[in-house]
Design a protein around this motif. Structure first.
Motif, short mmCIF file in Angstrom:
data_model
loop_
_atom_site.label_atom_id
_atom_site.label_comp_id
_atom_site.label_asym_id
_atom_site.label_seq_id
_atom_site.Cartn_x
_atom_site.Cartn_y
_atom_site.Cartn_z
N LYS A 226 3.48 19.67 8.62
CA LYS A 226 2.56 18.53 8.54
C LYS A 226 1.57 18.62 9.69
O LYS A 226 1.97 18.79 10.83
CB LYS A 226 3.35 17.22 8.66
CG LYS A 226 4.27 16.96 7.51
CD LYS A 226 5.14 15.74 7.75
CE LYS A 226 6.27 16.06 8.70
NZ LYS A 226 7.13 14.90 8.99
N ARG A 227 0.28 18.47 9.36
CA ARG A 227 -0.74 18.65 10.39
C ARG A 227 -1.71 17.47 10.47
O ARG A 227 -2.89 17.66 10.75
CB ARG A 227 -1.56 19.91 10.09
CG ARG A 227 -0.76 21.18 9.90
CD ARG A 227 -1.72 22.34 9.72
NE ARG A 227 -1.12 23.51 9.13
CZ ARG A 227 -0.43 24.43 9.80
NH1 ARG A 227 -0.25 24.31 11.10
NH2 ARG A 227 0.06 25.49 9.18
N GLY A 228 -1.26 16.27 10.15
CA GLY A 228 -2.14 15.10 10.27
C GLY A 228 -3.43 15.28 9.48
O GLY A 228 -3.40 15.67 8.31
N ARG A 229 -4.57 15.06 10.14
CA ARG A 229 -5.88 15.17 9.49
C ARG A 229 -6.18 16.59 9.02
O ARG A 229 -7.18 16.80 8.33
CB ARG A 229 -6.99 14.82 10.47
CG ARG A 229 -7.12 13.38 10.78
CD ARG A 229 -8.17 13.21 11.88
NE ARG A 229 -7.89 12.01 12.67
CZ ARG A 229 -8.26 10.80 12.31
NH1 ARG A 229 -8.93 10.63 11.21
NH2 ARG A 229 -7.96 9.77 13.05
N GLY A 231 -4.13 18.38 7.20
CA GLY A 231 -3.41 18.69 5.96
C GLY A 231 -2.02 19.25 6.20
O GLY A 231 -1.31 18.81 7.10
N SER A 232 -1.64 20.23 5.39
CA SER A 232 -0.26 20.73 5.47
C SER A 232 -0.18 22.16 4.92
O SER A 232 -1.09 22.62 4.23
CB SER A 232 0.66 19.81 4.67
OG SER A 232 0.17 19.70 3.34
N ALA A 246 -6.47 18.32 3.91
CA ALA A 246 -6.23 16.87 3.90
C ALA A 246 -7.28 16.15 3.07
O ALA A 246 -8.40 16.63 2.90
CB ALA A 246 -6.27 16.33 5.32
N GLY A 258 3.97 10.65 7.93
CA GLY A 258 4.89 11.77 7.78
C GLY A 258 6.08 11.42 6.89
O GLY A 258 6.58 12.26 6.13
N PHE A 261 4.81 11.34 3.34
CA PHE A 261 4.59 12.74 2.96
C PHE A 261 5.93 13.36 2.52
O PHE A 261 6.05 13.96 1.44
CB PHE A 261 4.01 13.50 4.16
CG PHE A 261 3.74 14.95 3.91
CD1 PHE A 261 2.45 15.39 3.58
CD2 PHE A 261 4.75 15.90 4.02
CE1 PHE A 261 2.20 16.74 3.35
CE2 PHE A 261 4.51 17.24 3.80
CZ PHE A 261 3.23 17.67 3.46
N ASN A 283 0.51 15.33 0.29
CA ASN A 283 -0.73 15.16 1.05
C ASN A 283 -1.40 13.84 0.71
O ASN A 283 -1.91 13.13 1.58
CB ASN A 283 -1.69 16.30 0.68
CG ASN A 283 -1.91 17.25 1.82
OD1 ASN A 283 -1.11 17.32 2.74
ND2 ASN A 283 -3.00 17.98 1.76
N GLY A 286 0.69 10.86 2.21
CA GLY A 286 0.47 10.70 3.65
C GLY A 286 -0.89 10.08 3.92
O GLY A 286 -1.03 9.15 4.71
N ALA A 287 -1.91 10.60 3.24
CA ALA A 287 -3.27 10.12 3.47
C ALA A 287 -3.45 8.68 2.99
O ALA A 287 -4.05 7.85 3.67
CB ALA A 287 -4.27 11.04 2.75
N VAL A 290 -2.05 6.00 5.43
CA VAL A 290 -2.75 5.67 6.67
C VAL A 290 -3.96 4.74 6.43
O VAL A 290 -4.53 4.21 7.37
CB VAL A 290 -3.21 6.92 7.48
CG1 VAL A 290 -2.06 7.85 7.75
CG2 VAL A 290 -4.37 7.65 6.79
P1 ADP Z 1 3.67 12.26 11.23
O1 ADP Z 1 3.43 10.86 10.72
O2 ADP Z 1 5.06 12.74 11.03
O3 ADP Z 1 3.10 12.50 12.61
P2 ADP Z 1 1.31 13.55 10.14
O4 ADP Z 1 0.45 12.68 11.00
O5 ADP Z 1 1.14 15.03 10.27
O6 ADP Z 1 2.85 13.21 10.25
O7 ADP Z 1 1.00 13.12 8.64
C1 ADP Z 1 1.70 13.67 7.57
C2 ADP Z 1 0.75 14.08 6.48
O8 ADP Z 1 0.01 12.95 6.02
C3 ADP Z 1 -0.30 15.10 6.93
O9 ADP Z 1 0.20 16.43 6.82
C4 ADP Z 1 -1.43 14.80 5.95
O10 ADP Z 1 -1.17 15.42 4.71
C5 ADP Z 1 -1.34 13.30 5.78
N1 ADP Z 1 -2.18 12.60 6.78
C6 ADP Z 1 -1.78 12.01 7.92
N2 ADP Z 1 -2.82 11.47 8.60
C7 ADP Z 1 -3.92 11.73 7.86
C8 ADP Z 1 -5.33 11.45 8.00
N3 ADP Z 1 -5.81 10.77 9.05
N4 ADP Z 1 -6.16 11.89 7.04
C9 ADP Z 1 -5.70 12.56 5.97
N5 ADP Z 1 -4.39 12.87 5.78
C10 ADP Z 1 -3.51 12.46 6.70
#
Ligand code: ADP
Length: 317
Positions: A226-229, A231-232, A246, A258, A261, A283, A286-287, A290
């Motif tokens: 998982k890579r936040g913004r 993607g993954s 993402a 997360g 996701f 994906n 998760g998106a 947020v």
């Molecule tokens: P965690 O909550 O465990 O820190 P992440 O922040 O990596 O996990 O979020 C998990 C997944 O959710 C990401 O891999 C992505 O697919 C989606 N995601 C999280 N934050 C965003 C964002 N700001 N924009 C788009 N997708 C997001």
């Protein structure tokens, strides 16, 4: 083979509506929102259509009802969520700082969630479960850790599978006993869903490909990073790699991304979807989460996620 289950903390989250530091003066707050990493995971898993059950405990109070009602509404089996008359439901007060970090006041250590017991209902659930999803947060809760190990043995013995979301902060793993327990968890899991940083912690190697290989050698079959913004990325032990960019969204509340996701990924895989399709839904889950305030408020049904995907652009890969 039976439902996906997860073990651990159920709590309510109460969020400050203004950014800033701490809770040292009266603030405008919103909530209570149902929360707890495993609870968010299992709620999303059920919403996407998977058969899902929660193992945990709440107090005999309104905060407990907030959680139980939500999980039930979304299709989670709560037969193994016990209601304690001696201890309250856990809670967390959260305030975001302008830089995106968070301040917390936790009331969990002495809450019902921290004092789980192996009950008859739990025995019945575990004996028919097909998959156990383990949240790294069990390492901070001895009773949840014991239940997780016992459940894992039973589910393994009946041919079920295990997944792990490390959900672990570096400060915690520096503790000797936790490091040993974390090692055990990594070696138990078929599927691991780490962040990039957790992947390095789990493997002890910086380079991503080398880290992934080392986890495959230790027993995993699938790793989803998982890579936040950003993607993954999916890897399997045969060398396949899928990158999923993402979705472009305005992030209102990052808590729970997360967990959603993971819930969507595990739910979709257990419904028989191929990794690429499961990754797409994960994906999106998760998106979407947020974009909504509250840790589990943005968990989506399959139809909601289809709709979200149809109207949301993706970052270019
Ligand atoms: P965690 O909550 O465990 O820190 P992440 O922040 O990596 O996990 O979020 C998990 C997944 O959710 C990401 O891999 C992505 O697919 C989606 N995601 C999280 N934050 C965003 C964002 N700001 N924009 C788009 N997708 C997001």
């Amino acid at each position: 083979l039976g439902p996906t289950i997860t073990v651990g903390e159920i709590l309510v989250e109460i969020v400050a509506t203004t950014e800033g530091e701490g809770f040292l003066e009266p603030l405008d707050l919103i909530g209570p929102f149902p929360s707890g990493a495993p609870a968010i995971f299992i709620d999303q898993c059920a919403r996407i259509g998977g058969s899902a059950a929660m193992v945990g405990a709440v107090g005999d109070d309104d905060f407990g009802q907030v959680n139980i009602r939500r999980l039930q509404r979304d299709g989670v089996d709560v037969s193994a969520v016990s209601v304690s008359t001696d201890h309250p439901t856990g809670s967390a007060f959260v305030r975001y700082r302008p830089d995106g970090t968070r301040d917390f006041v936790f009331n969990i250590a002495k809450s019902a969630a921290a004092l789980l017991e192996w009950t008859t209902q739990l025995e019945m659930l575990v004996s028919r479960a097909g998959h156990l999803h383990i949240m790294g947060t069990v390492l901070a809760m001895p009773s949840a850790w014991e239940i997780t190990k016992r459940a894992a043995d039973i589910i393994r013995a009946r041919g079920g599978s295990l997944s792990l979301d490390p959900n672990l902060r570096k400060e915690l793993i520096d503790h000797g006993q936790v490091r040993e327990q974390f090692k055990q968890l990594v070696e138990m899991a078929d599927l691991i869903l780490p962040s990039g940083e957790e992947l390095v912690l789990a493997a002890g190697v910086q380079d991503e490909r080398a880290a992934v290989q080392s986890l495959f050698q230790r027993g995993a079959n699938e790793i989803v990073i998982k890579r936040g913004r950003a993607g993954s990325t999916y890897y399997d032990r045969h060398g396949a790699r899928i990158d999923c960019p993402a979705f472009l969204v305005d992030e209102l509340d990052p808590t729970g991304a997360g967990d959603c996701f993971g819930g969507a990924y595990v739910g979709c895989r257990r419904l028989g979807m191929a990794p690429a399709q499961a990754l797409n839904y994960a994906n999106a889950a998760g998106a979407r989460n947020v974009t909504v305030r509250g840790p589990m408020e943005g968990a989506g049904t399959r139809a909601e996620l289809d709709d979200f995907m149809a109207r949301t652009a993706r970052a270019s890969s």
